[in-house]
Design a protein around this motif. Structure first.
Motif, short mmCIF file in Angstrom:
data_model
loop_
_atom_site.label_atom_id
_atom_site.label_comp_id
_atom_site.label_asym_id
_atom_site.label_seq_id
_atom_site.Cartn_x
_atom_site.Cartn_y
_atom_site.Cartn_z
N ALA A 1 0.82 -1.22 0.00
CA ALA A 1 0.00 0.00 0.00
C ALA A 1 0.85 1.26 0.00
CB ALA A 1 -0.93 -0.01 1.21
N GLU A 2 2.02 1.21 0.68
CA GLU A 2 2.91 2.37 0.73
C GLU A 2 3.64 2.56 -0.61
OE1 GLU A 2 5.49 1.52 3.95
OE2 GLU A 2 3.95 1.79 5.50
N LYS A 3 3.95 1.45 -1.27
CA LYS A 3 4.79 1.53 -2.47
C LYS A 3 3.98 1.74 -3.74
CE LYS A 3 8.81 -0.82 -4.42
NZ LYS A 3 9.67 -2.02 -4.33
N TYR A 4 2.78 1.11 -3.82
CA TYR A 4 1.98 1.16 -5.05
C TYR A 4 0.56 1.62 -4.75
CZ TYR A 4 5.68 -1.95 -6.76
OH TYR A 4 6.89 -2.50 -7.09
N THR A 5 -0.04 2.28 -5.71
CA THR A 5 -1.46 2.59 -5.62
C THR A 5 -2.24 1.45 -6.27
OG1 THR A 5 -1.55 3.70 -7.77
CG2 THR A 5 -0.94 5.05 -5.86
N VAL A 6 -3.54 1.41 -6.01
CA VAL A 6 -4.39 0.38 -6.62
C VAL A 6 -4.34 0.49 -8.14
CG1 VAL A 6 -6.79 -0.36 -6.94
CG2 VAL A 6 -5.94 0.13 -4.66
N ASP A 7 -4.36 1.71 -8.66
CA ASP A 7 -4.32 1.90 -10.12
C ASP A 7 -3.04 1.33 -10.72
OD1 ASP A 7 -6.77 3.10 -10.16
OD2 ASP A 7 -5.99 5.14 -10.07
N GLN A 8 -1.92 1.53 -10.02
CA GLN A 8 -0.65 0.99 -10.52
C GLN A 8 -0.66 -0.53 -10.52
OE1 GLN A 8 1.87 3.10 -7.71
NE2 GLN A 8 2.72 4.40 -9.34
N LEU A 9 -1.21 -1.11 -9.47
CA LEU A 9 -1.27 -2.57 -9.38
C LEU A 9 -2.18 -3.15 -10.47
CD1 LEU A 9 -1.50 -2.91 -5.51
CD2 LEU A 9 0.36 -3.77 -6.94
N LEU A 10 -3.29 -2.48 -10.72
CA LEU A 10 -4.20 -2.95 -11.78
C LEU A 10 -3.56 -2.80 -13.16
CD1 LEU A 10 -7.69 -1.69 -10.56
CD2 LEU A 10 -6.72 -3.97 -10.39
N GLU A 11 -2.77 -1.75 -13.32
CA GLU A 11 -2.07 -1.56 -14.60
C GLU A 11 -1.09 -2.71 -14.83
OE1 GLU A 11 0.84 1.75 -16.73
OE2 GLU A 11 -0.36 2.33 -14.98
N LYS A 12 -0.37 -3.11 -13.76
CA LYS A 12 0.57 -4.23 -13.88
C LYS A 12 -0.20 -5.54 -14.12
CE LYS A 12 4.43 -4.31 -13.29
NZ LYS A 12 5.51 -4.21 -14.30
N THR A 13 -1.37 -5.65 -13.50
CA THR A 13 -2.20 -6.84 -13.69
C THR A 13 -2.60 -6.98 -15.16
OG1 THR A 13 -3.11 -6.63 -11.45
CG2 THR A 13 -4.33 -8.00 -13.00
N GLU A 14 -3.08 -5.88 -15.74
CA GLU A 14 -3.51 -5.91 -17.14
C GLU A 14 -2.35 -6.20 -18.08
OE1 GLU A 14 -5.42 -2.17 -17.68
OE2 GLU A 14 -7.30 -2.81 -16.73
N GLU A 15 -1.17 -5.66 -17.73
CA GLU A 15 0.03 -5.92 -18.54
C GLU A 15 0.37 -7.41 -18.54
OE1 GLU A 15 4.72 -4.82 -18.08
OE2 GLU A 15 3.29 -3.20 -17.70
N MET B 1 1.44 -14.16 -12.45
CA MET B 1 1.86 -12.85 -11.96
C MET B 1 0.67 -11.90 -11.90
SD MET B 1 4.91 -12.77 -10.95
CE MET B 1 5.03 -11.00 -10.76
N ALA B 2 -0.25 -12.03 -12.86
CA ALA B 2 -1.44 -11.18 -12.86
C ALA B 2 -2.25 -11.40 -11.59
CB ALA B 2 -2.30 -11.48 -14.09
N ARG B 3 -2.36 -12.65 -11.18
CA ARG B 3 -3.10 -12.98 -9.95
C ARG B 3 -2.42 -12.36 -8.74
NH1 ARG B 3 -5.09 -19.01 -8.18
NH2 ARG B 3 -5.73 -18.53 -6.06
N LEU B 4 -1.08 -12.38 -8.72
CA LEU B 4 -0.33 -11.82 -7.59
C LEU B 4 -0.58 -10.32 -7.46
CD1 LEU B 4 1.74 -12.50 -5.38
CD2 LEU B 4 3.53 -11.98 -7.03
#
Length: 432
Positions: free
Chosen positions: A45-59, A68-71
């Motif tokens: 939570a300190e390092k990434y925002t939800v939007d950033q995590l979802l962007e990595k998920t979609e990638e 990795m998407a699940r993680l």
């Protein structure tokens, strides 16, 4: 003194039992694991925002790296546990990873105590959080359940779809269609497919239930009401009409269904004056209309029943081009050629049909053994047909396997014995 000491011990024990969160019931390893998980969540939570995590998920999804998407998606859910977008995304990822069986085995309540999610858990959680929004969760839950439970999920999904369609229609009428994005919109084809799912259940799992035929027909009518060109709905109507012995009507619906995707019928309908890009569009549309593999096997069976042998042959041969190791397809093709023997004069055509029937049925028999299938009636019928066809006496030699000296081949019991023997030999080889 002794009594006071005992009282103190009792009080001490009581205080130990009343530790918050059941601390006394957790082992040191479990407490350490819980602490590590909490630290990981805070660090994420300190390092990434939800939007950033979802962007990595979609990638990761775009690169088909679903693990990795699940993680990444799980980390986003740790930050926002009630976010419906994240729940829907994680549900799709779990489905791609094939967690269906695991999801069935673990109860929904386990979800609350674990951090590992399955597709079923995710969709059930989404249902709990937002029962009147998002139809996809109901469609998925309907697919993995059977009987009336599946009907209930599909019915709720169609209800949500229709409400969504009404909402978009009303908004578009009030403010203009251009003012609203199409995201979340539902198509008539999706609604049609959902009603087909309900009809299929009443055709199969619930066919013996009281009123099943009427509910099946009602669902098919609804499917055609929302998409009159849906090949699946047209085929279901054909099946229904065949079942009530309205063969001619059923044949018309079946031909209409097949004409929307069968290559030879598509070519007949193409205009010679069509431009190249128009033809490409038509080809893409045809591909999108092609039903799933299993559905086309059902199409072939219906075409054989309707004595539309030419179309049935094309459907089965196209299936073999996609996958030539499906026992049922070879069996149906052999059966199809066999049925046409009675309709031929004793000419070269009859000989060709006999050879084709023998070749396909022999292939089906060998694949049955190779793939260790369990459809005994199909195997027995294959054996019966091969015996009736004869073999070398009709000039139909089994070139692929010189060891088959008997016309009918080994019995089902012989094959089962061979399976046991070969399994024992494999185990002996591994031991050495």
């Amino acid at each position: 003194m002794g009594g006071q000491a005992k009282a103190k011990k009792k009080n001490k024990a009581k205080r130990k039992d009343t530790k918050p969160n059941g601390g006394a019931l957790m082992s040191p390893q479990e407490r350490m694991k819980a602490k590590m998980q909490e630290r990981a969540k805070k660090k994420t939570a300190e390092k990434y925002t939800v939007d950033q995590l979802l962007e990595k998920t979609e990638e990761c999804i775009d690169n088909f790296d679903f693990d990795m998407a699940r993680l990444y998606c799980q980390r986003a859910l740790d930050i926002e546990p009630t976010n419906l977008t994240i729940l829907d995304m994680l549900g799709n990822i779990c489905a791609e990873l094939g967690d269906v069986e695991k999801a069935k085995q673990i109860s929904f309540f386990t979800y609350c105590a674990t951090t590992s999610l399955t597709a079923v858990h995710v969709y059930l959680k989404a249902v709990e959080l937002s029962p009147e929004e998002g139809h996809s969760k109901y469609m998925y839950l309907g697919q993995i359940h059977t009987g009336m439970e599946a009907v209930q999920y599909f019915s709720k999904g169609t209800e949500v779809m229709l409400n969504t369609m009404d909402k978009h229609t009303n908004e578009a009428s009030a403010f203009g269609a251009a003012a609203f994005p199409s995201e979340g919109a539902v198509t008539k084809k999706e609604v049609s497919v959902a009603f087909c799912s309900i009809a299929e259940i009443f055709f199969t799992d619930l066919c013996m239930e009281e009123g099943a035929a009427d509910r099946c027909k009602e669902a098919i009518d609804k499917a055609l009401q929302y998409d009159e060109h849906n090949p699946e709905a047209l085929q279901l109507m054909a099946s229904y009409l065949f079942s009530i012995e309205k063969t001619e009507e059923g044949r018309e619906y079946l031909k209409k269904s097949v004409s929307s995707w069968l290559p030879s019928l598509q070519k007949k309908e193409e205009s010679s004056a069509s431009a190249a890009h128009d033809m490409e569009e038509e080809e893409n549309q045809t591909k999108s209309n092609i039903p799933p593999y299993e559905s086309r096997i059902t199409t072939a069976k219906l075409l054989i029943e309707a004595e539309e042998y030419e179309m049935a042959t094309e459907v089965l041969e196209d299936l073999l081009e996609e996958d030539d190791e499906v026992v049922e397809v070879w069996y149906l093709l052999g059966w199809l050629f066999y049925l046409q023997l009675d309709k031929q004069d004793p000419t070269n055509n009859s000989v060709n049909f006999r050879k084709s029937a023998w070749t396909c049925l022999s292939k089906a028999k060998k694949l049955y053994v190779k793939l260790r299938c369990e459809d005994a009636p199909m195997f027995e019928h294959t054996e019966q047909l091969l015996a009736e066809l004869g073999g070398e006496e009709h000039g139909v030699a089994d070139d692929d396997d010189d060891d088959d000296n008997d016309e009918a081949g080994p019995s089902l019991e012989d094959i089962e014995d061979d399976f046991i023997q070969s399994s024992d030999e494999e185990e002996d080889a591994m031991d050495h």
